[in-house]
Design a protein around this motif. Sequence first.
Motif, PDB file in Angstrom:
ATOM      1  N   GLU A  79      54.652  32.308  47.197  1.00 44.02           N
ATOM      2  CA  GLU A  79      55.923  32.467  47.863  1.00 44.02           C
ATOM      3  C   GLU A  79      56.938  31.483  47.579  1.00 44.02           C
ATOM      4  N   ASN A  80      58.210  31.579  47.804  1.00 41.57           N
ATOM      5  CA  ASN A  80      59.100  30.481  47.743  1.00 41.57           C
ATOM      6  C   ASN A  80      60.007  30.503  49.126  1.00 41.57           C
ATOM      7  N   SER A  81      59.398  30.578  50.000  1.00 40.50           N
ATOM      8  CA  SER A  81      60.424  30.252  51.288  1.00 40.50           C
ATOM      9  C   SER A  81      59.879  29.278  52.239  1.00 40.50           C
ATOM     10  N   ARG A  82      58.627  28.685  51.976  1.00 38.03           N
ATOM     11  CA  ARG A  82      58.212  27.573  52.542  1.00 38.03           C
ATOM     12  C   ARG A  82      58.074  26.222  51.607  1.00 38.03           C
ATOM     13  N   VAL A 100      55.192  37.351  42.423  1.00 40.59           N
ATOM     14  CA  VAL A 100      54.439  38.971  41.921  1.00 40.59           C
ATOM     15  C   VAL A 100      55.525  39.957  42.423  1.00 40.59           C
ATOM     16  N   ASP A 101      56.734  39.664  43.215  1.00 44.24           N
ATOM     17  CA  ASP A 101      57.680  40.463  43.579  1.00 44.24           C
ATOM     18  C   ASP A 101      58.975  40.010  43.296  1.00 44.24           C
ATOM     19  N   LEU A 102      60.036  40.696  42.852  1.00 47.35           N
ATOM     20  CA  LEU A 102      61.363  40.389  42.515  1.00 47.35           C
ATOM     21  C   LEU A 102      61.915  40.052  43.943  1.00 47.35           C
ATOM     22  N   PHE A 114      53.583  32.049  36.580  1.00 47.65           N
ATOM     23  CA  PHE A 114      53.443  33.212  36.181  1.00 47.65           C
ATOM     24  C   PHE A 114      54.128  34.396  36.956  1.00 47.65           C
ATOM     25  N   CYS A 115      54.128  35.464  36.376  1.00 44.96           N
ATOM     26  CA  CYS A 115      54.821  36.574  36.964  1.00 44.96           C
ATOM     27  C   CYS A 115      54.367  37.959  36.447  1.00 44.96           C
ATOM     28  N   THR A 116      54.685  38.965  37.282  1.00 41.64           N
ATOM     29  CA  THR A 116      53.935  40.327  36.945  1.00 41.64           C
ATOM     30  C   THR A 116      54.946  41.072  36.195  1.00 41.64           C
ATOM     31  N   THR A 117      56.117  41.084  36.046  1.00 44.67           N
ATOM     32  CA  THR A 117      57.014  41.926  35.185  1.00 44.67           C
ATOM     33  C   THR A 117      57.880  41.395  34.232  1.00 44.67           C
ATOM     34  N   ILE A 144      51.533  38.212  33.846  1.00 41.08           N
ATOM     35  CA  ILE A 144      50.236  38.466  33.899  1.00 41.08           C
ATOM     36  C   ILE A 144      50.370  39.648  34.974  1.00 41.08           C
ATOM     37  N   HIS A 145      49.761  40.857  34.257  1.00 45.05           N
ATOM     38  CA  HIS A 145      50.191  41.880  35.055  1.00 45.05           C
ATOM     39  C   HIS A 145      49.195  41.947  36.241  1.00 45.05           C
ATOM     40  N   HIS A 146      49.619  42.764  37.270  1.00 47.06           N
ATOM     41  CA  HIS A 146      48.747  42.798  38.564  1.00 47.06           C
ATOM     42  C   HIS A 146      47.294  43.344  38.190  1.00 47.06           C
ATOM     43  N   GLY A 147      46.381  42.732  38.998  1.00 46.66           N
ATOM     44  CA  GLY A 147      44.957  42.884  38.765  1.00 46.66           C
ATOM     45  C   GLY A 147      44.577  43.449  40.250  1.00 46.66           C
ATOM     46  N   LEU A 148      43.280  43.927  39.755  1.00 44.02           N
ATOM     47  CA  LEU A 148      42.441  44.681  41.024  1.00 44.02           C
ATOM     48  C   LEU A 148      41.130  43.840  41.082  1.00 44.02           C
ATOM     49  N   ALA A 149      41.029  43.199  42.262  1.00 46.98           N
ATOM     50  CA  ALA A 149      39.722  42.414  42.361  1.00 46.98           C
ATOM     51  C   ALA A 149      38.641  43.620  42.753  1.00 46.98           C
ATOM     52  N   PRO A 150      37.299  43.288  42.441  1.00 49.00           N
ATOM     53  CA  PRO A 150      36.489  44.122  43.027  1.00 49.00           C
ATOM     54  C   PRO A 150      36.224  44.402  44.505  1.00 49.00           C
ATOM     55  N   ILE A 151      35.789  45.602  44.882  1.00 51.14           N
ATOM     56  CA  ILE A 151      35.645  45.534  46.268  1.00 51.14           C
ATOM     57  C   ILE A 151      34.344  45.041  46.821  1.00 51.14           C
ATOM     58  N   TYR A 152      34.420  43.939  47.692  1.00 49.38           N
ATOM     59  CA  TYR A 152      33.220  43.236  47.891  1.00 49.38           C
ATOM     60  C   TYR A 152      32.551  44.004  49.142  1.00 49.38           C
ATOM     61  N   LYS A 153      33.431  44.827  50.059  1.00 44.72           N
ATOM     62  CA  LYS A 153      33.249  45.249  51.143  1.00 44.72           C
ATOM     63  C   LYS A 153      33.699  46.705  51.327  1.00 44.72           C
ATOM     64  N   LYS A 154      32.978  47.539  51.234  1.00 46.33           N
ATOM     65  CA  LYS A 154      33.489  48.963  50.980  1.00 46.33           C
ATOM     66  C   LYS A 154      32.831  49.650  52.261  1.00 46.33           C
ATOM     67  N   SER A 155      33.669  50.148  52.981  1.00 51.62           N
ATOM     68  CA  SER A 155      33.512  51.013  54.341  1.00 51.62           C
ATOM     69  C   SER A 155      33.446  52.429  54.138  1.00 51.62           C
ATOM     70  N   GLN A 156      32.805  53.067  54.904  1.00 49.36           N
ATOM     71  CA  GLN A 156      32.725  54.570  54.935  1.00 49.36           C
ATOM     72  C   GLN A 156      33.676  55.211  55.942  1.00 49.36           C
ATOM     73  N   LEU A 157      34.496  56.300  55.677  1.00 46.96           N
ATOM     74  CA  LEU A 157      35.291  56.779  56.721  1.00 46.96           C
ATOM     75  C   LEU A 157      34.584  57.622  57.647  1.00 46.96           C
ATOM     76  N   CYS A 158      35.168  57.694  58.953  1.00 48.89           N
ATOM     77  CA  CYS A 158      34.627  58.125  60.156  1.00 48.89           C
ATOM     78  C   CYS A 158      34.574  59.808  59.725  1.00 48.89           C
ATOM     79  N   ALA A 159      33.789  60.182  60.623  1.00 51.79           N
ATOM     80  CA  ALA A 159      33.444  61.705  60.265  1.00 51.79           C
ATOM     81  C   ALA A 159      34.458  62.499  60.499  1.00 51.79           C
TER      82      ALA A 159
END
Length: 275
Positions: free
Chosen positions: A82-85, A102-104, A121-124, A141-156
Motif C-alpha cells: 500500500e502507498n498511504s503510510r 494490486v489495485d488501481l 510488481f503489479c497485477t494489470t 504478476i497476475h493475482h494468485g490464489l493461496a491454498p486454503i489451509y483452513k476450510k470450514s463447513q457451512l452450518c446446517a
Amino acid sequence: YSQALASKGFKILFLEPPDSSLSEYQIIQVEENPRIHLLQGPPLARGLRFYPPFLVNLVQSKWLLKIESLIDKDISVVWLFENSRFFNLRFATNRLKIYHQVDLNQNFQPRIAASTADICFCTTDIILKKLRKYSSSVYKIHHGLAPIYKKSQLCADKLRVLQSHRINAAYIGNLDFPYLDHQLLASVIKQNPEVFFHLVGNISESSSFFIELKAYSNVLFWGKISSSLIPSLLDKVDINIVCYKHSHQEDQASPHKFMEYLASGKIIISAYTAE
C-alpha cells in the motif's frame, strides 16, 4: 504471499493497520503457520506524510530498527502493498525494497513508492503502464490464489437453503462497495425468479439496495462470513457473479475474486472487465 513465502522457509512479519487502542507493539504468532507473525501497534506518528522527507525517513528508519530489536532479527526484505503510510521506501536502507500494487484505486503516493523501490510488481497492464513512468523495474504478476489451509463447513441451515433450490447463484464481496452495479444486479435478480441468489458480504441494512431486495423470495443476504467458509459455499453454488459498473472497468480490471471463482470450477457471469 505470506503463506507462500513461509512455505519456502522464509520468516514473515506482517504489519497490520495501526491500532490506536495500543500503546506498544506486540507480536502475535499465526496459529496455522509458525513462520508468520503479525505485528500490531499504535500509529507511528499522526500526519507523518506532511513532514519534510528527511524527517519522515529518520522517523521510519528508527521505527524499523526498533522493530528489528523487538524481534531480535534483521529484516532483509521490505515488501510494500500500500502507498498511504510507508510510501517513501528510502527509510529501508540496505534492504531489498519491493513495491507491489494490486489495485488501481490504491492511489495515494504511487509515484514515490515506485521510484524509491528496487523493484515493482503489479497485477494489470493498466497499473504497469502507470508505474513505468516512475521506475524501469516494473513487472506484472497476475493475482494468485493461496491454498486454503483452513476450510470450514457451512452450518446446517445454510446447507438446507442451498440444497432446496435447483439453481444457486452467489456474489461474494462488500455489498456497500461503490463500484458495485447495484441497479444491474437488482435487475438480474428480479428477472430470474427461478434462480436463488446468495449475496455474501458487508451491507448496510438502511441501504436502498438491501431494502428493495429483502422482500424478494429468491434472495438471501448472508452478511460477512469467515474466509474459511467461502470454498464450501462456492462448492455448492452453480453460478458466480461479478457485477461492477462499466465506468470503473479500469479500477476493477482483473478482480481478485475471479481467482476464487475459477478455483471453484463453476460458471462465472460477469460485467465487462478490462482484463
